[in-house]
Design a protein around this motif. Structure first.
Motif, PDB file in Angstrom:
ATOM      1  N   GLY A  32       0.776  -1.233   0.000  1.00 34.42           N
ATOM      2  CA  GLY A  32       0.000   0.000   0.000  1.00 34.42           C
ATOM      3  C   GLY A  32       0.803   1.276   0.000  1.00 34.42           C
ATOM      4  O   GLY A  32       0.231   2.360  -0.122  1.00 34.42           O
ATOM      5  N   HIS A  58      -3.419   1.055   6.522  1.00 31.40           N
ATOM      6  CA  HIS A  58      -3.766   2.326   5.874  1.00 31.40           C
ATOM      7  C   HIS A  58      -4.949   2.960   6.597  1.00 31.40           C
ATOM      8  O   HIS A  58      -5.922   2.275   6.929  1.00 31.40           O
ATOM      9  N   THR A 105       0.114   5.315   5.399  1.00 28.83           N
ATOM     10  CA  THR A 105       0.330   3.886   5.666  1.00 28.83           C
ATOM     11  C   THR A 105       1.452   3.724   6.683  1.00 28.83           C
ATOM     12  O   THR A 105       2.327   4.585   6.817  1.00 28.83           O
ATOM     13  N   ASN A 134      -3.518  -3.592   4.531  1.00 29.73           N
ATOM     14  CA  ASN A 134      -3.265  -3.546   3.094  1.00 29.73           C
ATOM     15  C   ASN A 134      -3.106  -4.934   2.493  1.00 29.73           C
ATOM     16  O   ASN A 134      -3.024  -5.065   1.270  1.00 29.73           O
TER      17      ASN A 134
END
Length: 558
Positions: free
Chosen positions: A262, A448, A482, A508
């Motif tokens: 991510g 995230h 993230t 993620n």
């Protein structure tokens, strides 16, 4: 000409040409036809999700404050949603594109997303959030440039390239879904793809990028994979880090970068080597059997193939942790806003709430599930956001099933009883919060938070205690969206819940996300004012128990 007709034509002309109307920021219009196609990313023919016939999908290029309009025609045989990972969507979680926020787009219909990249710059990507669609593609890059009046802390590069890299399965997304629905794990991916391809590294691949000697190029690299962290390096060249997920960084130079699920990094690469071919190399990290993929970078008018000897990736996650600690926010650089970002002294703000999230895995009715503080999230048939807005939340979910201070049973870390339910945390608007994520497992995790940027103030081995705060970076931690959490370790982020709406904190990892590793923060505006949050769009899709309910009274600008 009729005056009314003349006005209509003028407005249409302005929209078509991306000219602002009534002082609005420019509009960018996209029309996507989402279909299936057959491609062979790893040499095996399989069903891929294409956008306008492309895999990866078309790149969204914009400038800070642009309004983005994406009309999605779902020509798949299943409902579909897209999310815009890292795009904060101020006051507008209606466009978030997760099953907690939106009803999916039915097959054979279309839906138009409308959002603004308000006060943002940086590198991001989009992907489908429904079912296991991300395992079939449907992703693409998003790049947001600074406005012309905002200086950037590096010279304009010769070109700006998007590199979407990630691990890949040769099984179809429907096969992978059946595995998870039956209670089994996905197992190991079969390889890595770079922009939808996996080079053989034999010197016969067509170049993915061409460079001119002496010029400097920007590469925006995002890990769009499903399970693994990726290490990226470039044969014979160094990588100057300049941006992470919307923040300019101190410009350290690296031989290679660990990019976790991510995450998106921007690096500058100068074509200062002997003119010939070189490999961009990507390999999985922290796995027993590493997968490797290459993309060829060709010097214009260069002579000679790339060397078959590929630079090796580092070993162990301690190296990766030390690299994370080297990332610093560039406090002297301007961002999307005219004022320097360093003026926001987050380390001097009092924490109003600490939320400690302990990740776990276990069996529920003989099937694998992942949980946060003992709750494994399931999406209700009525999206949480709609249920809230229509005043029907008590019929769909309960707030605060999890506690802020959670401790697993002694000697049973990660093995506590797991409850299946919508996991919704009631958050107070504009509170400054500290969120701790503890990973008691044996593999690296990545998380995230939508709707917000947060300060990644620390990652350390062991369990979190309040005494660990003395090790936080309270000066120049990178503002991003993230954070990775290493095995038997914890990570800490800080953010202000200043964006009213419903926002997803999610793993993620597609497998973990699908099997419950996510929750929603409900950040309600106490004034129910459009100054804090937009009303539900007129084109919003309705489903579940709200489908036939009368529409609530809209918020006002009070």
């Amino acid at each position: 000409m009729n005056n009314r007709l003349g006005c209509v034509l003028a407005i249409l002309l302005a929209i078509t040409c991306n000219i602002s109307v009534n002082g609005e920021d420019p509009y960018l219009f996209h029309e996507w036809k989402v279909t299936y196609g057959t491609l062979s990313p790893l040499g095996v023919p399989q069903k891929i999700i294409l956008i306008n016939g492309q895999f990866p999908g078309p790149r969204i290029n914009g400038t800070s404050n642009n309004n983005v309009v994406v009309n999605v025609f779902n020509q798949l045989d299943e409902p579909l949603l897209f999310t815009w990972s890292g795009i904060q969507q101020r006051k507008n979680s209606w466009q978030e594109g997760t099953l907690g926020n939106n009803c999916p787009i039915p097959p054979g219909t279309n839906f138009t997303y409308r959002f603004q990249v308000k006060d943002q710059i940086g590198s991001y990507y989009y992907y489908p959030t429904t079912s296991m669609h991300r395992a079939a593609g449907g992703f693409g890059g998003i790049s947001v440039l600074s406005r012309a009046l905002i200086p950037v802390p590096f010279e304009t590069p010769e070109a700006d390239h998007m590199v979407l890299v990630g691990d890949w399965y040769t099984k179809s997304h429907t096969e992978l879904k059946r595995l998870l629905d039956s209670g089994r794990a996905l197992g190991r991916p079969q390889g890595i793809v770079i922009n939808g391809k996996s080079g053989k590294g034999d010197g016969k691949d067509e170049p993915m990028f061409t460079v001119t000697p002496g010029k400097t190029y920007r590469f925006r690299i995002c890990n769009v994979g499903l399970k693994d962290s990726i290490n990226v390096r470039m044969q014979g060249h160094t990588l100057k880090l300049v941006e992470i997920e919307g923040s300019h960084t101190v410009q350290n130079v690296y031989e290679s970068l660990d990019i976790h699920l991510g995450q998106c990094f921007s690096v500058l690469v100068t074509a200062n080597q002997e003119p010939k071919d070189y490999f961009l190399v990507a390999s999985t990290r922290f796995t027993k059997d590493s997968h490797v993929a290459t993309a060829t970078i060709r010097y214009a008018n260069g002579k000679g193939p790339a060397s078959p000897e590929l630079p090796k990736a580092p070993e162990g996650w301690a190296w990766s942790l030390n690299q994370f600690r080297s990332f610093r926010w560039n406090l002297t650089a301007s961002a999307a806003r005219p004022n320097p970002q360093g003026s926001y002294h987050y380390g001097q703000i009092n924490i109003t709430r600490t939320i400690k999230l302990v990740t776990s895995a276990g069996q529920v009715d003989g099937k694998l599930r992942y949980a946060l503080n003992g709750v494994s999230h399931v999406d209700p048939t009525t999206p949480i956001k709609l249920a809230e807005y229509y005043g029907a939340g008590d019929k769909v979910f309960k707030y605060d099933l999890i506690k802020d201070e959670y401790e697993p049973s002694p000697g049973q870390a990660g093995q506590d009883k797991i409850t299946l339910a919508p996991n919704v945390v009631n958050a107070t608007y504009r509170n400054f919060v500290e969120i701790v994520i503890e990973n008691h497992g044996k593999s690296v995790q990545s998380w995230h938070l939508s709707g917000h940027s947060f300060f990644a103030v620390g990652i350390e081995p062991g369990r979190w205690t309040p005494e660990r705060r003395r090790n936080y970076n309270l000066l120049d931690a990178v503002s991003r969206n993230t954070i990775q959490v290493y095995p038997k370790s914890f990570a800490v982020i800080m953010t202000t819940f200043d964006n009213a709406g419903l926002w997803n904190l999610r793993s993620n990892s597609l497998e973990r996300n699908y099997l419950g590793h996510q929750l929603y923060f409900s950040v309600l505006s106490p004034n129910k004012s459009i100054k804090d949050e937009y009303n539900m769009p007129d084109n919003d899709l309705l489903c579940g128990i709200v489908k036939d309910m009368p529409k609530p009274t809209p918020y006002k600008a009070n």
